[in-house]
Design a protein around this motif. Structure first.
Motif, PDB file in Angstrom:
ATOM      1  N   MET A   1       0.844  -1.172   0.000  1.00 38.78           N
ATOM      2  CA  MET A   1       0.000   0.000   0.000  1.00 38.78           C
ATOM      3  C   MET A   1       0.894   1.242   0.000  1.00 38.78           C
ATOM      4  O   MET A   1       1.804   1.360   0.796  1.00 38.78           O
ATOM      5  CB  MET A   1      -0.898  -0.051   1.234  1.00 38.78           C
ATOM      6  CG  MET A   1      -1.809   1.135   1.362  1.00 38.78           C
ATOM      7  SD  MET A   1      -2.898   0.918   2.771  1.00 38.78           S
ATOM      8  CE  MET A   1      -4.416   0.815   1.905  1.00 38.78           C
ATOM      9  N   ARG A   2       0.635   2.180  -0.867  1.00 37.60           N
ATOM     10  CA  ARG A   2       1.438   3.394  -1.004  1.00 37.60           C
ATOM     11  C   ARG A   2       0.973   4.454  -0.021  1.00 37.60           C
ATOM     12  O   ARG A   2      -0.216   4.662   0.168  1.00 37.60           O
ATOM     13  CB  ARG A   2       1.311   3.926  -2.428  1.00 37.60           C
ATOM     14  CG  ARG A   2       2.352   4.952  -2.765  1.00 37.60           C
ATOM     15  CD  ARG A   2       2.229   5.356  -4.235  1.00 37.60           C
ATOM     16  NE  ARG A   2       2.301   6.798  -4.271  1.00 37.60           N
ATOM     17  CZ  ARG A   2       1.276   7.625  -4.317  1.00 37.60           C
ATOM     18  NH1 ARG A   2       0.067   7.177  -4.353  1.00 37.60           N
ATOM     19  NH2 ARG A   2       1.446   8.917  -4.331  1.00 37.60           N
ATOM     20  N   ALA A  44      -2.850   3.636   6.233  1.00 43.20           N
ATOM     21  CA  ALA A  44      -3.735   2.812   7.060  1.00 43.20           C
ATOM     22  C   ALA A  44      -3.037   1.493   7.381  1.00 43.20           C
ATOM     23  O   ALA A  44      -2.278   0.954   6.568  1.00 43.20           O
ATOM     24  CB  ALA A  44      -5.044   2.562   6.327  1.00 43.20           C
ATOM     25  N   TRP A  45      -3.295   0.993   8.591  1.00 43.82           N
ATOM     26  CA  TRP A  45      -2.669  -0.247   9.040  1.00 43.82           C
ATOM     27  C   TRP A  45      -3.720  -1.053   9.792  1.00 43.82           C
ATOM     28  O   TRP A  45      -4.551  -0.487  10.519  1.00 43.82           O
ATOM     29  CB  TRP A  45      -1.495   0.079   9.958  1.00 43.82           C
ATOM     30  CG  TRP A  45      -0.764  -1.123  10.462  1.00 43.82           C
ATOM     31  CD1 TRP A  45       0.335  -1.700   9.881  1.00 43.82           C
ATOM     32  CD2 TRP A  45      -1.058  -1.894  11.623  1.00 43.82           C
ATOM     33  NE1 TRP A  45       0.734  -2.796  10.626  1.00 43.82           N
ATOM     34  CE2 TRP A  45      -0.116  -2.930  11.708  1.00 43.82           C
ATOM     35  CE3 TRP A  45      -2.035  -1.816  12.603  1.00 43.82           C
ATOM     36  CZ2 TRP A  45      -0.113  -3.876  12.725  1.00 43.82           C
ATOM     37  CZ3 TRP A  45      -2.041  -2.763  13.621  1.00 43.82           C
ATOM     38  CH2 TRP A  45      -1.086  -3.770  13.679  1.00 43.82           C
ATOM     39  N   ALA A  46      -3.693  -2.373   9.639  1.00 40.63           N
ATOM     40  CA  ALA A  46      -4.628  -3.227  10.382  1.00 40.63           C
ATOM     41  C   ALA A  46      -4.039  -4.610  10.573  1.00 40.63           C
ATOM     42  O   ALA A  46      -3.267  -5.104   9.747  1.00 40.63           O
ATOM     43  CB  ALA A  46      -5.954  -3.324   9.635  1.00 40.63           C
ATOM     44  N   SER A  47      -4.402  -5.211  11.702  1.00 41.46           N
ATOM     45  CA  SER A  47      -4.119  -6.619  11.955  1.00 41.46           C
ATOM     46  C   SER A  47      -5.463  -7.279  12.234  1.00 41.46           C
ATOM     47  O   SER A  47      -6.508  -6.634  12.106  1.00 41.46           O
ATOM     48  CB  SER A  47      -3.167  -6.764  13.153  1.00 41.46           C
ATOM     49  OG  SER A  47      -3.831  -6.416  14.354  1.00 41.46           O
ATOM     50  N   ILE A  48      -5.459  -8.497  12.672  1.00 42.97           N
ATOM     51  CA  ILE A  48      -6.722  -9.182  12.959  1.00 42.97           C
ATOM     52  C   ILE A  48      -7.458  -8.491  14.109  1.00 42.97           C
ATOM     53  O   ILE A  48      -8.671  -8.380  14.102  1.00 42.97           O
ATOM     54  CB  ILE A  48      -6.474 -10.669  13.282  1.00 42.97           C
ATOM     55  CG1 ILE A  48      -5.977 -11.384  12.037  1.00 42.97           C
ATOM     56  CG2 ILE A  48      -7.720 -11.329  13.833  1.00 42.97           C
ATOM     57  CD1 ILE A  48      -5.556 -12.812  12.259  1.00 42.97           C
ATOM     58  N   THR A  49      -6.709  -7.973  15.077  1.00 38.79           N
ATOM     59  CA  THR A  49      -7.341  -7.406  16.274  1.00 38.79           C
ATOM     60  C   THR A  49      -7.236  -5.886  16.401  1.00 38.79           C
ATOM     61  O   THR A  49      -7.950  -5.298  17.204  1.00 38.79           O
ATOM     62  CB  THR A  49      -6.728  -8.029  17.539  1.00 38.79           C
ATOM     63  OG1 THR A  49      -5.316  -7.904  17.480  1.00 38.79           O
ATOM     64  CG2 THR A  49      -7.089  -9.491  17.661  1.00 38.79           C
ATOM     65  N   PHE A  50      -6.354  -5.229  15.647  1.00 40.86           N
ATOM     66  CA  PHE A  50      -6.138  -3.798  15.807  1.00 40.86           C
ATOM     67  C   PHE A  50      -6.227  -3.063  14.476  1.00 40.86           C
ATOM     68  O   PHE A  50      -5.913  -3.631  13.426  1.00 40.86           O
ATOM     69  CB  PHE A  50      -4.745  -3.512  16.407  1.00 40.86           C
ATOM     70  CG  PHE A  50      -4.549  -4.099  17.767  1.00 40.86           C
ATOM     71  CD1 PHE A  50      -5.122  -3.510  18.888  1.00 40.86           C
ATOM     72  CD2 PHE A  50      -3.779  -5.240  17.939  1.00 40.86           C
ATOM     73  CE1 PHE A  50      -4.937  -4.040  20.146  1.00 40.86           C
ATOM     74  CE2 PHE A  50      -3.581  -5.778  19.198  1.00 40.86           C
ATOM     75  CZ  PHE A  50      -4.168  -5.181  20.304  1.00 40.86           C
ATOM     76  N   THR A  51      -6.606  -1.796  14.549  1.00 39.40           N
ATOM     77  CA  THR A  51      -6.545  -0.913  13.388  1.00 39.40           C
ATOM     78  C   THR A  51      -5.803   0.345  13.803  1.00 39.40           C
ATOM     79  O   THR A  51      -5.777   0.714  14.984  1.00 39.40           O
ATOM     80  CB  THR A  51      -7.941  -0.519  12.862  1.00 39.40           C
ATOM     81  OG1 THR A  51      -8.652   0.156  13.901  1.00 39.40           O
ATOM     82  CG2 THR A  51      -8.725  -1.722  12.395  1.00 39.40           C
ATOM     83  N   LEU A 114       3.888   3.720  14.650  1.00 40.94           N
ATOM     84  CA  LEU A 114       2.663   2.982  14.444  1.00 40.94           C
ATOM     85  C   LEU A 114       1.686   3.380  15.543  1.00 40.94           C
ATOM     86  O   LEU A 114       1.967   3.198  16.725  1.00 40.94           O
ATOM     87  CB  LEU A 114       2.916   1.482  14.495  1.00 40.94           C
ATOM     88  CG  LEU A 114       1.679   0.586  14.423  1.00 40.94           C
ATOM     89  CD1 LEU A 114       0.926   0.779  13.111  1.00 40.94           C
ATOM     90  CD2 LEU A 114       2.060  -0.875  14.616  1.00 40.94           C
ATOM     91  N   LEU A 115       0.563   3.965  15.141  1.00 41.15           N
ATOM     92  CA  LEU A 115      -0.481   4.369  16.082  1.00 41.15           C
ATOM     93  C   LEU A 115      -1.656   3.411  15.954  1.00 41.15           C
ATOM     94  O   LEU A 115      -2.113   3.116  14.837  1.00 41.15           O
ATOM     95  CB  LEU A 115      -0.972   5.789  15.793  1.00 41.15           C
ATOM     96  CG  LEU A 115      -0.144   6.926  16.380  1.00 41.15           C
ATOM     97  CD1 LEU A 115       1.245   6.975  15.795  1.00 41.15           C
ATOM     98  CD2 LEU A 115      -0.850   8.231  16.184  1.00 41.15           C
ATOM     99  N   LEU A 116      -2.133   2.925  17.090  1.00 36.52           N
ATOM    100  CA  LEU A 116      -3.296   2.042  17.124  1.00 36.52           C
ATOM    101  C   LEU A 116      -4.469   2.786  17.735  1.00 36.52           C
ATOM    102  O   LEU A 116      -4.281   3.553  18.693  1.00 36.52           O
ATOM    103  CB  LEU A 116      -3.002   0.790  17.960  1.00 36.52           C
ATOM    104  CG  LEU A 116      -1.817  -0.049  17.493  1.00 36.52           C
ATOM    105  CD1 LEU A 116      -1.626  -1.231  18.438  1.00 36.52           C
ATOM    106  CD2 LEU A 116      -1.992  -0.513  16.069  1.00 36.52           C
ATOM    107  N   GLU A 117      -5.649   2.567  17.193  1.00 40.78           N
ATOM    108  CA  GLU A 117      -6.845   3.204  17.742  1.00 40.78           C
ATOM    109  C   GLU A 117      -7.133   2.609  19.095  1.00 40.78           C
ATOM    110  O   GLU A 117      -7.180   1.385  19.268  1.00 40.78           O
ATOM    111  CB  GLU A 117      -8.028   3.004  16.798  1.00 40.78           C
ATOM    112  CG  GLU A 117      -7.857   3.744  15.485  1.00 40.78           C
ATOM    113  CD  GLU A 117      -8.987   3.491  14.518  1.00 40.78           C
ATOM    114  OE1 GLU A 117      -9.991   2.847  14.884  1.00 40.78           O
ATOM    115  OE2 GLU A 117      -8.859   3.930  13.368  1.00 40.78           O
ATOM    116  N   ASP A 118      -7.318   3.469  20.090  1.00 39.95           N
ATOM    117  CA  ASP A 118      -7.613   3.052  21.460  1.00 39.95           C
ATOM    118  C   ASP A 118      -9.076   3.361  21.734  1.00 39.95           C
ATOM    119  O   ASP A 118      -9.470   4.513  21.789  1.00 39.95           O
ATOM    120  CB  ASP A 118      -6.704   3.817  22.423  1.00 39.95           C
ATOM    121  CG  ASP A 118      -6.816   3.324  23.848  1.00 39.95           C
ATOM    122  OD1 ASP A 118      -7.373   2.236  24.065  1.00 39.95           O
ATOM    123  OD2 ASP A 118      -6.357   4.043  24.748  1.00 39.95           O
ATOM    124  N   ALA A 119      -9.870   2.319  21.876  1.00 38.59           N
ATOM    125  CA  ALA A 119     -11.327   2.508  22.050  1.00 38.59           C
ATOM    126  C   ALA A 119     -11.713   3.080  23.371  1.00 38.59           C
ATOM    127  O   ALA A 119     -11.136   3.218  24.322  1.00 38.59           O
ATOM    128  CB  ALA A 119     -12.038   1.185  21.862  1.00 38.59           C
TER     129      ALA A 119
END
Length: 119
Positions: A1-2, A44-51, A114-119
């Protein structure tokens, strides 16, 4: 992804700052308020459990005082605990440093966070 570069000259100036703007401010504060952001890309970045988002910054430090701030940034960034609302900085690394002494002292630091969304 660019990664798409963020145009720093046209950032919205409403009362709300974006996550990218908050991150740039926090990184520059870590450098003692010194440095000019030459490039900020966000992907944008995502894993199975985090975005989240991956940010790459290229920051120039010119002059003795600014370069000292850049050196502080390089030393502190990997272990620094950021306070960005609704975000967790999961990883922060210095990817490269360029230095020169003439005609003026200058350092360019490239870092990735790398920033992860914190709910």
């Amino acid at each position: 992804m660019r990664a798409d570069p963020i145009d720093l000259s046209t950032a919205t100036r409403t009362g709300r700052r974006s996550t990218g703007e908050r991150l740039r401010e926090a990184v520059l504060a870590l450098a003692g308020g010194h440095g000019d952001v030459l490039l900020h890309s966000e992907t944008a970045w995502a894993s199975i459990t985090f975005t989240g988002t991956r940010h790459r910054l290229r920051i120039a430090f010119e002059g003795d005082e600014a370069v000292a701030g850049g050196e502080e940034l390089v030393a502190a960034l990997p272990e620094h605990e950021f306070a960005i609302p609704r975000q967790l900085v999961a990883d922060a690394a210095v990817c490269g440093v360029e230095s020169r002494l003439v005609p003026e002292v200058r350092m360019v630091v490239e870092c990735e966070l790398l920033l992860l969304e914190d709910a």
